[in-house]
Design an enzyme around this catalytic site. Structure first.
Site, short mmCIF file in Angstrom:
data_model
loop_
_atom_site.label_atom_id
_atom_site.label_comp_id
_atom_site.label_asym_id
_atom_site.label_seq_id
_atom_site.Cartn_x
_atom_site.Cartn_y
_atom_site.Cartn_z
N HIS A 154 16.68 -37.91 -3.79
CA HIS A 154 15.98 -38.23 -2.54
C HIS A 154 14.50 -37.90 -2.65
O HIS A 154 13.82 -37.75 -1.62
CB HIS A 154 16.64 -37.49 -1.37
CG HIS A 154 18.07 -37.88 -1.19
ND1 HIS A 154 18.44 -39.11 -0.68
CD2 HIS A 154 19.23 -37.24 -1.51
CE1 HIS A 154 19.77 -39.20 -0.66
NE2 HIS A 154 20.26 -38.08 -1.17
N GLU B 231 17.81 -18.06 -6.38
CA GLU B 231 17.44 -16.74 -6.89
C GLU B 231 16.90 -16.84 -8.33
O GLU B 231 15.90 -16.21 -8.68
CB GLU B 231 18.64 -15.78 -6.80
CG GLU B 231 18.41 -14.39 -7.35
CD GLU B 231 17.25 -13.63 -6.72
OE1 GLU B 231 16.70 -14.09 -5.70
OE2 GLU B 231 16.87 -12.60 -7.28
N CYS C 269 0.81 -1.23 0.00
CA CYS C 269 0.00 0.00 0.00
C CYS C 269 0.85 1.28 0.00
O CYS C 269 1.90 1.31 0.62
CB CYS C 269 -0.86 0.05 1.23
SG CYS C 269 -1.86 -1.40 1.52
N LYS D 292 6.41 -4.28 -3.92
CA LYS D 292 7.84 -3.98 -3.84
C LYS D 292 8.31 -3.83 -2.40
O LYS D 292 9.38 -4.27 -2.05
CB LYS D 292 8.13 -2.69 -4.62
CG LYS D 292 9.61 -2.32 -4.70
CD LYS D 292 10.36 -3.24 -5.62
CE LYS D 292 11.82 -2.92 -5.75
NZ LYS D 292 12.57 -4.10 -6.26
N GLU E 294 8.30 -15.66 -10.12
CA GLU E 294 7.54 -14.48 -9.71
C GLU E 294 7.09 -13.63 -10.89
O GLU E 294 6.05 -13.01 -10.83
CB GLU E 294 8.30 -13.64 -8.68
CG GLU E 294 9.52 -12.93 -9.21
CD GLU E 294 10.24 -12.11 -8.16
OE1 GLU E 294 9.59 -11.57 -7.27
OE2 GLU E 294 11.48 -12.02 -8.23
N ARG F 166 5.08 -0.14 -5.86
CA ARG F 166 5.05 -0.87 -4.59
C ARG F 166 4.07 -2.04 -4.64
O ARG F 166 4.11 -2.92 -3.80
CB ARG F 166 4.63 0.09 -3.46
CG ARG F 166 5.62 1.19 -3.21
CD ARG F 166 4.99 2.27 -2.37
NE ARG F 166 4.71 1.82 -1.03
CZ ARG F 166 5.54 1.94 0.01
NH1 ARG F 166 6.70 2.51 -0.16
NH2 ARG F 166 5.20 1.51 1.19
N ASN G 151 -1.83 2.35 5.98
CA ASN G 151 -0.96 1.21 5.60
C ASN G 151 -0.61 0.47 6.87
O ASN G 151 -0.39 1.09 7.90
CB ASN G 151 0.35 1.69 4.99
CG ASN G 151 0.15 2.27 3.62
OD1 ASN G 151 -0.92 2.19 3.07
ND2 ASN G 151 1.20 2.86 3.10
N GLY G 152 -0.49 -0.85 6.75
CA GLY G 152 -0.11 -1.64 7.92
C GLY G 152 -1.25 -2.56 8.33
O GLY G 152 -2.19 -2.78 7.56
N TRP H 47 -3.01 -2.71 -1.28
CA TRP H 47 -2.64 -4.09 -1.54
C TRP H 47 -3.36 -4.90 -0.48
O TRP H 47 -3.06 -4.78 0.71
CB TRP H 47 -1.12 -4.24 -1.43
CG TRP H 47 -0.59 -5.58 -1.85
CD1 TRP H 47 -0.31 -5.98 -3.12
CD2 TRP H 47 -0.24 -6.67 -1.00
NE1 TRP H 47 0.19 -7.26 -3.11
CE2 TRP H 47 0.24 -7.71 -1.82
CE3 TRP H 47 -0.29 -6.89 0.38
CZ2 TRP H 47 0.66 -8.94 -1.33
CZ3 TRP H 47 0.14 -8.12 0.88
CH2 TRP H 47 0.61 -9.11 0.02
N LYS I 100 13.20 -15.68 -9.43
CA LYS I 100 13.01 -14.66 -10.47
C LYS I 100 12.04 -15.16 -11.53
O LYS I 100 11.12 -14.48 -11.93
CB LYS I 100 14.38 -14.35 -11.08
CG LYS I 100 14.64 -12.99 -11.55
CD LYS I 100 14.98 -11.98 -10.49
CE LYS I 100 14.18 -12.02 -9.24
NZ LYS I 100 14.56 -11.21 -8.16
C1 F6R Z 1 12.07 -10.82 -5.35
C2 F6R Z 1 12.06 -9.74 -4.39
C3 F6R Z 1 11.67 -10.05 -3.00
C4 F6R Z 1 12.47 -9.17 -2.03
C5 F6R Z 1 11.94 -9.37 -0.60
C6 F6R Z 1 12.72 -8.56 0.40
O1 F6R Z 1 12.46 -10.38 -6.60
O2 F6R Z 1 12.34 -8.62 -4.72
O3 F6R Z 1 11.80 -11.40 -2.70
O4 F6R Z 1 13.82 -9.53 -2.10
O5 F6R Z 1 10.60 -8.99 -0.55
O6 F6R Z 1 12.65 -7.21 0.10
P1 F6R Z 1 13.70 -6.18 0.65
O7 F6R Z 1 15.01 -6.49 0.02
O8 F6R Z 1 13.16 -4.84 0.25
O9 F6R Z 1 13.75 -6.37 2.14
#
Ligand code: F6R
Length: 592
Positions: A488, A465, A2, A587, A472, A28, A98-99, A74, A469
């Site tokens: 296993h 990772e 949010c 984000k 997502e 975000r 927010n929260g 969100w 990537k």
């Molecule tokens: C994936 C991604 C998330 C962030 C995670 C932590 O591409 O961006 O998995 O890495 O939400 O976010 P930060 O780094 O902002 O604490």
């Protein structure tokens, strides 16, 4: 997650400012948006599900308003629809929040007994109703806010307007980010600094439990007990231009292309200026723990290899969301390193607070300056990656692993490292430019339902990772496995043409991973190999190969993530996905 934006002043149209501000906050992540503004002394609310453009079509932008608040939601409590979206109104209070108000059900019951009615399923409407009820009783907003803070448990950044005085915005903050931007004869409210950078670089932060009353001329700031305190103005020193997509089709692609530059910045800041000693010396601590979420956690896993191999000290890496609930053996001899791009991730912030309560030294590896984690830790190191807008992190993740490498090489002979790291930006640029190869690989895997990633040791960390990537942004199911674990259980999922990405950057474990590749290949898998130039592998073992140029082992590992980022991007593009804003994702994950 949010976003909040607000404006008070007569220099701009509040509506235009808020709509533009909401667009700056889009990155975000959100599923609905809304605005409250004052028109002819009355507070009007317009909300809409989905994109901000839906909201715009409902707004009459010709209205001349000088004060308003806006929100991108969100969903957490209640589905994403217009009723649940913000602003919420109760009696004379209109607010955006927010929260998460953790005890909202209990408060809702109490307010229900007073005869209050609710339209939405949200905790935020309960917050509006509670403030209204307290304002009715006290007839004093400051008093009502103090009582509200005493009553609610949880996290909140709130901006609110009250019918009785429509020249002011009240803001309250606890555990959720909120800043106030300063203009001349106008002031701004926002969840984060980038949302206001076009208009001002000067801003004020609120600490947890504080609140402020903002009009076009003044900011009255109150501490946790409601005592007025001095307003300290900060100046943002970053680059606001990075918030533009420029020539690129997506922010993600732009940010991948910025990776060579990010590395150059880090190297010149810490390595070439002989500034490595400004980085923490982890040998000063008994135990090293890294806490983080998502990709930042994966960066921590890569960093663990760097620190353990180069400094010879053990490192534990913990998911911040688990850290809070587990038995901890941390004390004042230890260091806890929190890694976070946004610096706002609620779980990581909570982990830092716990580490501090146990008297550990806390270090933040953070990208966003002056973010909550940056302010909370004892020592902050900025990753200097510039604003990252795409929800899926690329350049910030890369900057985290490079910084962890720099921390780990402090007492080594730097001559070779300097040489190797100086050539890294060019090598990365070349890798990024292998676009045709990535497009070809992407077209091979784009219609598959399941994709696997395998590797050992640091390559496994890179695979985690790469897999995240891909899933997502392309919505293809994908898992990363430590290559030796396949037999296993997971190997039963391998059938004809199942795509398996294998990463091999470390010669020592290459032979073992090659055996695992052969195991899946003989069961029909198609192998997409990411391998260091100096490791030999027979051609019949793989179907496609991306070769990582020769370099020191840790540097090859760092480079190996680039093809995985690019392939994920190309797959998502071929599948027509919303690359920069994948569904359901945000984000800044500001709730626990
Ligand atoms: C994936 C991604 C998330 C962030 C995670 C932590 O591409 O961006 O998995 O890495 O939400 O976010 P930060 O780094 O902002 O604490």
């Amino acid at each position: 997650m949010c976003g909040i934006i607000g404006y008070v002043g007569k220099k701009k149209s509040a509506l235009s400012f808020i709509v533009e501000g909401l667009k700056c906050l889009e990155y975000r992540g959100y599923d609905s948006a809304g605005i409250a503004y004052v028109d002819d002394e009355n507070i009007k609310i317009v909300k809409s599900e989905g994109q901000i453009s839906n909201l715009e079509t409902k707004l009459n932008m010709n209205v001349e308003s000088s004060i308003g608040i806006g929100h991108t939601r969100w969903a957490t409590h209640g589905i994403p629809n217009e009723i649940n979206s913000h602003p919420h109104r109760s009696g004379s209070i209109t607010l955006v929040h927010n929260g998460i108000i953790e005890n909202y059900m209990e408060i809702k019951d109490e307010l229900g007994k007073e005869g209050k009615k609710f339209l939405s399923d949200t905790d935020s409407e309960v917050a509006a109703c509670l403030i209204d009820s307290l304002f009715e009783k006290t007839k004093d907003m400051k008093e009502a806010i103090l009582l509200f803070k005493k009553k609610v448990k949880g996290s909140y950044a709130i901006a609110l307007m009250v019918d009785e005085d429509t020249s002011k915005i009240y803001v309250i903050k606890n555990l959720s980010p909120l800043i106030i931007g300063l203009g001349s004869d106008e002031n701004f409210i926002a969840s984060d600094v980038p949302a206001i950078l076009k208009w001002t670089k000067q801003y004020v932060t609120l600490s947890d439990g504080e609140f402020a009353i903002v009009d076009d001329k003044n900011i009255d700031l109150y501490d946790i007990d409601g005592v007025e305190k001095e307003v300290l103005v900060k100046t943002f020193s970053g680059d606001a231009s990075s918030i533009d997509k420029g020539e690129y089709e997506h922010f993600m692609l732009k940010e991948i292309h910025e990776e060579p530059e990010v590395i150059k910045t880090l190297i010149s800041e810490y390595l070439m200026e002989d500034n490595l000693s400004s980085l923490p010396n982890l040998r000063n601590y008994k135990n090293v723990t890294i806490v983080a979420c998502g990709s930042a956690y994966h960066a921590g896993l890569v960093g663990k290899h760097f620190i353990e191999n180069n400094l010879d000290i053990p490192v534990s890496v913990e998911l911040a969301s688990e850290f809070k609930y587990k038995k901890l053996f941390i004390n004042d001899e230890d260091v806890v390193i929190a890694i976070s791009q946004s610096g706002e991730t609620a779980d990581t912030l909570a982990a830092v607070k716990i580490a501090k309560s146990l008297k550990a030294h806390t270090i933040g590896i953070v990208n966003v300056k002056e973010s909550s984690i940056a302010r909370e830790v004892d020592e902050v190191i900025y990753t200097l990656a510039g604003s990252e807008i795409a929800v899926a992190t690329t350049k910030a993740y890369l900057s985290q692993i490079v910084l962890l490498l720099l921390i780990s090489i402090q007492d080594m002979n730097l001559v070779e490292w300097k040489k190797e790291l100086s050539s890294l930006p060019v090598k990365i640029e070349k890798l990024i430019n292998e676009e045709n190869l990535y497009k070809k690989i992407a077209s091979e895997v784009k219609d598959r339902d399941d994709i696997f990633f395998i590797g050992r040791q640091i390559d496994y960390a890179i695979c985690l990772e790469g897999s995240l990537k891909l899933k997502e942004i392309s919505y293809i199911h994908s898992e990363a496995y430590a290559a030796g674990e396949l037999k296993h259980g997971t190997i039963s999922l391998i059938s004809q043409d199942t795509p398996v990405f294998a990463v091999i950057t470390d010669e020592i474990i290459a032979e073992k991973t090659i055996s695992n590749i052969k195991e899946v290949k003989s069961r029909g898998a198609r192998i997409f190999l990411v391998i260091s130039e100096d490791i030999y592998i027979p051609e019949e073992v793989y179907d496609f190969v991306v070769v990582i140029p020769n370099a020191l082992k840790s540097i090859v590992s760092i480079m190996s993530v680039i093809p995985l980022q690019m392939i994920s991007y190309e797959v998502a593009k071929l599948r027509g996905c919303s690359i920069d804003k994948p569904r359901n994702l945000a984000k800044s994950v500001t709730v626990e």
